[in-house]
Every structure is written in structure tokens, then in C-alpha cells.
Design a protein around this motif. Sequence first.
Motif, mmCIF file in Angstrom:
data_model
loop_
_atom_site.group_PDB
_atom_site.id
_atom_site.type_symbol
_atom_site.label_atom_id
_atom_site.label_comp_id
_atom_site.label_asym_id
_atom_site.label_seq_id
_atom_site.Cartn_x
_atom_site.Cartn_y
_atom_site.Cartn_z
ATOM 1 N N ARG A 190 65.247 -23.317 55.888
ATOM 2 C CA ARG A 190 66.316 -22.751 55.490
ATOM 3 C C ARG A 190 66.146 -22.258 54.392
ATOM 4 N N ALA A 191 65.379 -22.593 53.267
ATOM 5 C CA ALA A 191 64.997 -22.249 52.004
ATOM 6 C C ALA A 191 64.200 -21.170 51.904
ATOM 7 N N GLY A 192 63.902 -20.309 53.042
ATOM 8 C CA GLY A 192 62.958 -19.299 52.885
ATOM 9 C C GLY A 192 61.548 -19.290 53.131
ATOM 10 N N HIS A 193 60.957 -20.686 53.474
ATOM 11 C CA HIS A 193 59.543 -20.682 53.300
ATOM 12 C C HIS A 193 59.183 -20.428 55.069
ATOM 13 N N ARG A 194 57.914 -20.136 55.021
ATOM 14 C CA ARG A 194 57.471 -19.910 56.283
ATOM 15 C C ARG A 194 56.831 -21.067 56.907
ATOM 16 N N VAL A 195 57.380 -21.659 58.148
ATOM 17 C CA VAL A 195 57.068 -23.182 58.427
ATOM 18 C C VAL A 195 56.570 -22.858 59.930
ATOM 19 N N THR A 196 55.495 -23.531 60.131
ATOM 20 C CA THR A 196 54.881 -23.383 61.668
ATOM 21 C C THR A 196 54.864 -24.998 61.910
ATOM 22 N N VAL A 197 55.462 -25.288 62.948
ATOM 23 C CA VAL A 197 55.338 -26.744 63.646
ATOM 24 C C VAL A 197 54.478 -26.799 64.646
ATOM 25 N N TYR A 198 53.496 -27.945 64.814
ATOM 26 C CA TYR A 198 52.477 -28.086 65.701
ATOM 27 C C TYR A 198 52.807 -29.193 66.352
ATOM 28 N N GLU A 199 52.961 -29.078 67.605
ATOM 29 C CA GLU A 199 53.256 -30.119 68.490
ATOM 30 C C GLU A 199 52.355 -30.361 69.615
ATOM 31 N N ARG A 200 51.669 -31.507 69.765
ATOM 32 C CA ARG A 200 50.856 -32.014 71.053
ATOM 33 C C ARG A 200 51.470 -31.664 72.424
ATOM 34 N N VAL A 201 52.738 -31.867 72.588
ATOM 35 C CA VAL A 201 53.093 -31.675 73.981
ATOM 36 C C VAL A 201 53.500 -30.403 74.078
ATOM 37 N N SER A 202 53.335 -30.161 75.394
ATOM 38 C CA SER A 202 53.633 -28.681 75.584
ATOM 39 C C SER A 202 55.198 -28.380 75.693
ATOM 40 N N ALA A 203 55.897 -29.254 76.261
ATOM 41 C CA ALA A 203 57.390 -29.114 76.672
ATOM 42 C C ALA A 203 57.959 -30.325 76.106
ATOM 43 N N PRO A 204 58.393 -30.563 74.715
ATOM 44 C CA PRO A 204 58.874 -31.943 74.399
ATOM 45 C C PRO A 204 60.238 -32.122 74.787
ATOM 46 N N ARG A 205 60.707 -33.291 75.041
ATOM 47 C CA ARG A 205 62.050 -33.362 75.834
ATOM 48 C C ARG A 205 62.490 -34.761 75.256
ATOM 49 N N PRO A 206 63.646 -34.769 75.243
ATOM 50 C CA PRO A 206 64.459 -36.376 74.767
ATOM 51 C C PRO A 206 64.161 -37.359 75.775
ATOM 52 N N VAL A 207 63.293 -38.321 75.042
ATOM 53 C CA VAL A 207 63.079 -39.386 75.915
ATOM 54 C C VAL A 207 63.357 -40.716 74.562
ATOM 55 N N GLY A 208 62.951 -41.789 75.066
ATOM 56 C CA GLY A 208 63.181 -43.182 74.094
ATOM 57 C C GLY A 208 64.416 -43.848 74.314
ATOM 58 N N ALA A 209 64.231 -45.137 73.671
ATOM 59 C CA ALA A 209 65.299 -46.257 73.595
ATOM 60 C C ALA A 209 66.345 -45.850 72.653
ATOM 61 N N GLY A 210 67.344 -46.760 72.637
ATOM 62 C CA GLY A 210 68.352 -46.604 71.893
ATOM 63 C C GLY A 210 67.914 -46.916 70.400
ATOM 64 N N ILE A 211 68.643 -46.472 69.421
ATOM 65 C CA ILE A 211 68.365 -46.364 68.064
ATOM 66 C C ILE A 211 69.637 -46.733 67.514
ATOM 67 N N MET A 212 69.674 -47.235 66.209
ATOM 68 C CA MET A 212 70.751 -47.269 65.139
ATOM 69 C C MET A 212 70.713 -46.129 64.270
ATOM 70 N N LEU A 213 71.642 -45.219 64.141
ATOM 71 C CA LEU A 213 71.804 -44.370 62.921
ATOM 72 C C LEU A 213 72.568 -45.041 62.013
ATOM 73 N N GLN A 214 72.074 -44.927 60.759
ATOM 74 C CA GLN A 214 72.670 -45.622 59.626
ATOM 75 C C GLN A 214 73.435 -44.508 58.871
ATOM 76 N N PRO A 215 74.388 -45.069 57.652
ATOM 77 C CA PRO A 215 74.800 -44.037 56.808
ATOM 78 C C PRO A 215 73.798 -43.267 56.136
ATOM 79 N N THR A 216 72.636 -43.753 55.901
ATOM 80 C CA THR A 216 71.711 -42.944 55.142
ATOM 81 C C THR A 216 71.096 -41.974 55.984
ATOM 82 N N GLY A 217 70.906 -42.064 57.244
ATOM 83 C CA GLY A 217 70.523 -41.064 58.123
ATOM 84 C C GLY A 217 71.454 -40.127 58.585
ATOM 85 N N MET A 218 72.904 -40.600 58.768
ATOM 86 C CA MET A 218 73.824 -39.674 58.677
ATOM 87 C C MET A 218 74.056 -38.546 57.622
ATOM 88 N N ALA A 219 74.019 -38.987 56.398
ATOM 89 C CA ALA A 219 73.891 -38.342 55.089
ATOM 90 C C ALA A 219 72.935 -37.132 55.072
#
Length: 419
Positions: A24-53
Motif C-alpha cells: 500500500r506504500a508503493g513497494h513491489r511485494v512478492t509473497v511466497y507460500e509453501r501451500v498451493s491453496a492456503p485456507r482458513p484453519v486453526g484453533a481459537g485465538i484471542m485478539l487483543q487491543p494491540t492486534g486490533m490497533a
Amino acid sequence: MKALDIAVVGTGTAGSATALFFARAGHRVTVYERVSAPRPVGAGIMLQPTGMAVLSRLGLVDAVVARGEVLTRLVAETPSGRRVLDLSYGDLAPDLYGVGLHRGVLFEALFRAAKTQPGLTLELGRDIEDLALDRAGTWLVERRTRRRLGPHQLVVVCDGARSRLRDDTAHHKVVRRYPWGALWAVVPDEGHRFRDRLFQVVRGTRTLVGLLPTGLGPVGGVPHVSLFYSLRADRVARFREAPFSAFRQAVLADMPAAAPVLERLGGPDDLLFSEYHDVVMWPWNVGDVVYLGDSAHAMSPQLGQGANLALVDAAVLFDCFEGAESVADALFRYSRARRTHLGWYQLVTRWLTPFFQSDAWPLGPARDAVLGAACRLPFVRQEMVAMMAGLSLGPFRRLPLERRPPPRLASQERGAEVR
């Protein structure tokens, strides 16, 4: 600083957030991911005020929090009902709260934004195993093909606690696996019995069972709750071979409130096992390479800060590039900027974990006696809440608090509070 060619390894919390900030700041970014089709998985987490900010800066907080469950308290007690911890966010600020969240909700929001962000390229199915440095920059090396990708002027490593890229830079690091981990499952909570608090029951240092209201999940309109159960890693195979009825009876003996959750579990295969790592390294930068999230500072989830620390990592890294003279200057700033916050949470986590998950049985009675009494002291309770909220920098030192009005969630209109 002029636009950079940046590589981000990993589409987890730290990786996707970092990629969004820089693209968003104008840099050229390439993200490399091992998984071919990433999907939403995982247990419950706690989102804290720091993360929400941080999510607020990315314009994603409303979408994420809307699918979560507002939490106002953390309660831990013994099977007999003796309170070990009773912490309320309101003891620090009246409008402060956390959010119980399915990890997939956070992933989906960040990944969806990354897929549509101009200047950001996703290279999926790229299993990066090595880094190679030369005068042109830093190259990424694929595991099977040995193909070199790049070069890049900045490499941000966000590939998790088991990162294979830490060994490619020349500075000291220590990586240890905790002997204990946790069984977990996320199940529907149609009656919305579980809300408002993270509830844990502890018996000695060898038994910890918890229920975390987890919101609506990535899809659908049914509230969910996460069950987690402490277990030594070397006992997982024995657990899977034993009669599941014995596990049910043991959990119910300690936490009768878990009965509706256990009814949704058909057998040991419905519970997944997560192991923990302790990663210590500093500085987190070498040359034009920097490590964020669990690849840099994985720790036991006892304080529930993993996703929040990763989000703060991404925001601080981006901020350190403002006015920096070079990539090396910005990365040096980053390691200095994060040292106090991360160092404090790693220290407290390392000190606290044996009191909840270990074979050191004498620590259990000491914990029950000391923590319960400490929670009754207002100034100590405030420090403990600041730690829970992700704001602590050490005794009586805190990050600035960004307050948000509690959201109105559809899931909160249903059911009765668990008792």
C-alpha cells in the motif's frame, strides 16, 4: 526511501500484514507460500487491543471483530472452585476488551486483502528452503527444484516456528521444543452457552482444560467454542489409543461445564494436537533479511499473544522504514524497537509456563496460593491485565492504549451465559 523489491515468506498473520503495509506504500511485494491453496484453519485465538490497533490501520478490524466474540474476563480455577485467576479488562480501562476468534477469520481477512492488493504478487506452492546472498540482493531457493527466485532488496521471513530459513543467516539463535502441548477442537455452540470469558480449570501443573468462545468462524452464523487440553507431546499416541470415554470422564470431573462440547466429539481423532516452540534470537535482522512472528520469537501460548505480537511486528517494521537511510538502517531500528516488548513477553512466558504445564508438581500449590492473592491487589491486577491485553513493556510500563467501542455482534443475541 525509494520503492523496494520485497519478498515475504509465508502468508500467515505476520506475512500477510507485512505485505499489505508495504504494498500500500508503493513497494513491489512478492509473497511466497509453501501451500498451493492456503485456507482458513486453526484453533481459537484471542485478539487483543494491540492486534486490533494494527488491523484498524489496515482497515480490516471491523470485518474481523464482527465475527468474533467479545471477551471481558479471564477466569482460571481449580476443580474445587478455588479462583486462581480472575482478571477483567475493565480493571485497566472501562471500555477495554479482547475478542475470541477463530484463527481462520483472521487469516481469511488478511489473505483476501492480499489477493486484491495492487503491487502485491502471490507465489503459491513455492516451498522456500534456503536464502542465497550476492551483490544483486537476496535470492530465495526452492526446496525441490533448487530454483533461485529474486533477487530481492528486502526479505521478510514469516514462515513460522519451524522456519528452515533461520540457519541461513549468521547470528546466534536458540530453538527448543516444549515437552508439553495441547489437544484442541473447535465445535459449534448453537445455544451460545459460552460467551464473555475465557474459562480455564487447572489441577496441579499437569492438567489444564480451557473453553474459549470463538465467535462465528470463517463462514456461517453459528457461534463456536474452542476446547483445549494440556498434554505432554510424548503422550499423544497413548491418548489416541486409549478409550475416549476415559478422556471424557476426566475432563468432566474437572470441568462439568464442558459437557456440551464433549458431546460434539466422537473420538480422539476429533482433537488435534499443537506443539509449542521457544525461539530466541536477537537481533532479528541480518543484512537485508529480517524475521517476524513465530519464526523470530515463538513461545508457549500461555499468554495468548502469538497473533497479536505478529501483527505488531508487521506494523513496527513498516514504521521503521519511514525516514530510514537504507534497508540495513531500517532493520536495525526494527530490532531495537521490538526488543523491550518481545523480550518482556518471552521472559514472562518462559517463567509462567512451568506453573501451568510441567512435571514440576510443587509449582501447582504455589501458583494457586500466590496468583489468587495477587489478583486481589488492585495495582498487581492492573499489571496482570495489561500483560493479558498485550500492552505491557515491563512493570508499570505500557504501550499506548487505543480504545475501541465494543462492537454489536449478532452472536451475542443468542443463548444464555455459561455458568
